[in-house]
Design an enzyme around this catalytic site. Structure first.
Site, PDB file in Angstrom:
ATOM      1  N   LYS A 253       0.844  -1.199   0.000  1.00  0.00           N
ATOM      2  CA  LYS A 253       0.000   0.000   0.000  1.00  0.00           C
ATOM      3  C   LYS A 253       0.876   1.245   0.000  1.00  0.00           C
ATOM      4  O   LYS A 253       1.913   1.273   0.681  1.00  0.00           O
ATOM      5  CB  LYS A 253      -0.895  -0.032   1.249  1.00  0.00           C
ATOM      6  CG  LYS A 253      -1.954   1.070   1.297  1.00  0.00           C
ATOM      7  CD  LYS A 253      -2.886   0.846   2.492  1.00  0.00           C
ATOM      8  CE  LYS A 253      -3.952   1.903   2.613  1.00  0.00           C
ATOM      9  NZ  LYS A 253      -4.885   1.665   3.718  1.00  0.00           N
TER      10      LYS A 253
ATOM     11  N   SER B 262      -9.742   1.555   2.792  1.00  0.00           N
ATOM     12  CA  SER B 262      -8.879   2.346   1.947  1.00  0.00           C
ATOM     13  C   SER B 262      -7.781   1.559   1.235  1.00  0.00           C
ATOM     14  O   SER B 262      -7.161   2.089   0.314  1.00  0.00           O
ATOM     15  CB  SER B 262      -8.226   3.445   2.788  1.00  0.00           C
ATOM     16  OG  SER B 262      -7.357   2.880   3.747  1.00  0.00           O
TER      17      SER B 262
ATOM     18  N   SER C  76      -9.904  -0.812   6.888  1.00  0.00           N
ATOM     19  CA  SER C  76      -9.318  -0.590   5.563  1.00  0.00           C
ATOM     20  C   SER C  76      -8.681  -1.807   4.910  1.00  0.00           C
ATOM     21  O   SER C  76      -8.381  -1.785   3.714  1.00  0.00           O
ATOM     22  CB  SER C  76      -8.293   0.537   5.633  1.00  0.00           C
ATOM     23  OG  SER C  76      -8.960   1.755   5.831  1.00  0.00           O
TER      24      SER C  76
END
Lengths: 147, 447
Positions: free
Chosen positions: B71, B146, B170
């Site tokens: 990420k 996310s 997330s």
């Protein structure tokens, strides 16, 4: 570089959401009022609170005085309590630490330097690449006027 | 699946170089549509060749030759790490996050950086400054967020596994929408050193994979105490439980009927197969998760983003960020005002404590708690959705973050009425029982 976002509207919206959430939590707070919480005292909450001169051993807090921002807080029972108990508590903690197995604490009372960390040779290069501007080895941090 | 791949690599039937080249080819072909990957690691193939040499010498690590996507808020040295925000548009990380270092030391290869909601503020994958990420299971629906790119990368076959961060769901939320497994470890089980924080009191790095075993293998590599993260802990020596006798608690929480049906169907099936008990669990105040979570997040986003002032690198965050980030900054600024002391933040912290106690008590009776991961199916792109509806995607996932416990999302079927979109069931366990939770999760996949 401004984006076309309505900041006022977003701020208002955020505030509305927070108020709604706070209201929902109010009920739970009341239900659990009797529970014990670690609360900071009001004098601790004052902004820019600081300790006064150690020699007179008084706590100083910022008061709402126009003439002098610092006003010595008068002695009260709570303060006396804090002072009375702080030495025994600190001494007891210190004694416990001495008994612990932590090598740094056992070795000596002097500060000794830790072994040097190996240098990261790429760090400087990457850091300067990220900087908006640099002059030799110095990052130029000020890009313009203060906003 | 990682296990099988590792066997192939070990036996010489697949080289690390072939594995990584295969992923890069797939990314070049499919990523323009899915937009899960923001940047490729230019040195990935070179690094794979080095790993192949180590394999031949018999010196390779536990993850030798596997490809991972990280990420974009987790630092990988020399690679652009921009949190999907123009604020850090061309920022190259100057060091590795501890979790990344641990993966590299076991010879995993970083393929690239995943798209995400800007600064992890979002639950849909739509707030990235570099374009939305599409859900590989259904291209016209959101992938969740996310960690949108991390989940979509695994689902699209761009990597063997990925790393994400989970502050309020997330990792688990996009895992549920994309039909994969996402695991949020106990708070402190994995070091956050090198994670660009969203809300430090809740953030946690964790793995996403095709199954629970993959997540377990990765978790066992990245977990543990790190001197660079003072809250990191080593839970591994604490009490170990087995899965032979389990009592499952099912809290009453609001979620779409069809999703609940899928979850209960799976719970029933697995419980019967393993002779486990399951019953309804009563947990008070868990309906206040969102109301507790957001004030804490707002104020921590505000304080955490003060460093992005545009003076040292990039832009001043308020000048270039999107609406959701700005909402949290402005809202957080408001909470921080002295006149509101006690009204928002302290009240939320008290509620957090109450919720944590509720879970602690529930785990005296139940070994695990199970509920849907997300209360609804993902919306279609372009569908208008209010801010509060968006926040409600996190209703069931924020609880694990508030209670600091581990949580995992495991696929449990698809919803026929909604383009056969996958849905996940969420399993929660007591703090520190991460490996036990992963064991339980594996049973839910085998049926």
């Amino acid at each position: 570089m401004e984006r076309e976002i309505n900041k006022e509207m977003i701020e208002k919206e955020a505030k509305q959401i927070l108020d709604k959430f706070a209201k929902a939590l109010e009920k739970v707070e009341k239900e659990h009022e009797a529970d014990s919480w670690v609360e900071r005292e009001d004098f601790e909450r004052k902004e820019k609170a600081s300790l006064s001169d150690e020699s007179n051993e008084n706590f100083a807090v910022l008061q709402n005085s126009q003439k002098s921002p610092l006003k010595i807080h008068s002695e009260n029972a709570k303060m006396m309590n804090y002072r009375e108990f702080r030495s025994p508590v600190v001494n007891s903690l210190s004694a416990q630490l001495q008994k612990s197995n932590c090598p740094y604490l056992k070795s000596s009372n002097k500060n000794s330097e830790n072994p040097a960390c190996s240098a990261d040779i790429d760090f400087k290069e990457n850091m300067l690449k990220n900087a908006p501007a640099h002059d030799d080895d110095f990052v130029i941090a000020e890009k313009g006027s203060w906003k | 699946m990682i296990k099988e791949k590792l066997n192939l690599i070990k036996k010489g039937k697949l080289s690390a170089e072939e594995n990584i080249k295969g992923f890069i080819e797939k990314i070049r072909k499919d990523n323009p549509e899915i937009n899960a990957v923001l940047h490729l690691n230019e040195k990935a193939i070179e690094q794979a060749k080095e790993v192949d040499k180590k394999i031949k010498q018999g010196k390779a690590g536990k993850l030798a030759g596997l490809g991972v996507i990280i990420k974009s808020n987790i630092n990988v040295k020399g690679v652009i790490c921009n949190c999907a925000s123009r604020t850090l548009e061309n920022y190259r990380a100057t060091y590795n996050a501890t979790a990344v270092d641990k993966l590299i030391s076991e010879d995993a290869i970083i393929i690239g950086m995943a798209n995400m909601d800007e600064f992890a503020c979002g639950a849909s994958g739509e707030t990235s400054d570099f374009g939305i990420t599409k859900n590989p299971s259904c291209l016209d629906r959101i992938p969740g967020g996310s960690s949108s790119g991390s989940a979509a990368s695994v689902a699209a076959g761009f990597c063997d596994f990925s790393l994400g961060s989970d502050t309020g769901g997330s990792i688990r939320n996009p895992a549920s929408h994309c039909g994969i497994v996402g695991f949020k470890p106990s708070y402190g089980a994995v070091s956050r050193y090198g994670l660009i924080d969203m809300a430090m009191s809740l953030d946690q790095i964790g793995p996403l994979g095709l199954n629970a075993e993959d997540c377990e293998i990765v978790f066992n590599v990245i977990k543990g105490k790190d001197e660079n993260d003072s809250i990191s802990r080593d839970f591994s020596e604490e009490k170990k439980k087995n899965t032979s006798k389990i009592v499952i608690g099912i809290p009453k929480v609001g979620a779409r009927k069809e999703i609940w049906e899928k979850v209960l169907e799976r719970v029933k099936l697995v419980s019967e197969k393993n002779s486990w008990k399951h019953e309804e669990a009563e947990l008070k105040h868990i309906d206040l998760g969102i109301q507790t979570y957001y004030p804490i997040v707002y104020v921590e986003v505000f304080s955490g983003t003060r460093k992005f002032d545009g003076r040292k690198y990039g832009f001043k965050i308020e000048d270039v960020c999107g609406e959701e980030v700005l909402r949290r900054i402005l809202g957080g600024g408001e909470i921080s005002k002295a006149e509101f002391a006690g009204k928002y933040y302290r009240r939320a912290l008290k509620a957090k404590e109450i919720i944590r106690n509720e879970f602690e008590n529930a785990f005296k009776k139940y070994d695990v708690l199970i509920m849907p991961t997300v209360p609804r199916t993902p919306h279609k792109f372009g569908e208008k959705i209010t801010v509060e509806d968006m926040y409600n995607y996190d209703t069931l996932t924020v609880l694990a973050n508030l209670a600091e416990i581990p949580g995992i999302s495991v696929p449990c079927g698809t919803i026929k009425e909604d383009d056969k979109i996958p849905v996940g069931l969420q399993i929660l366990a007591p703090i520190g029982e991460d490996n036990f939770l992963l064991e339980v999760a594996k049973k839910f996949e085998l049926s």
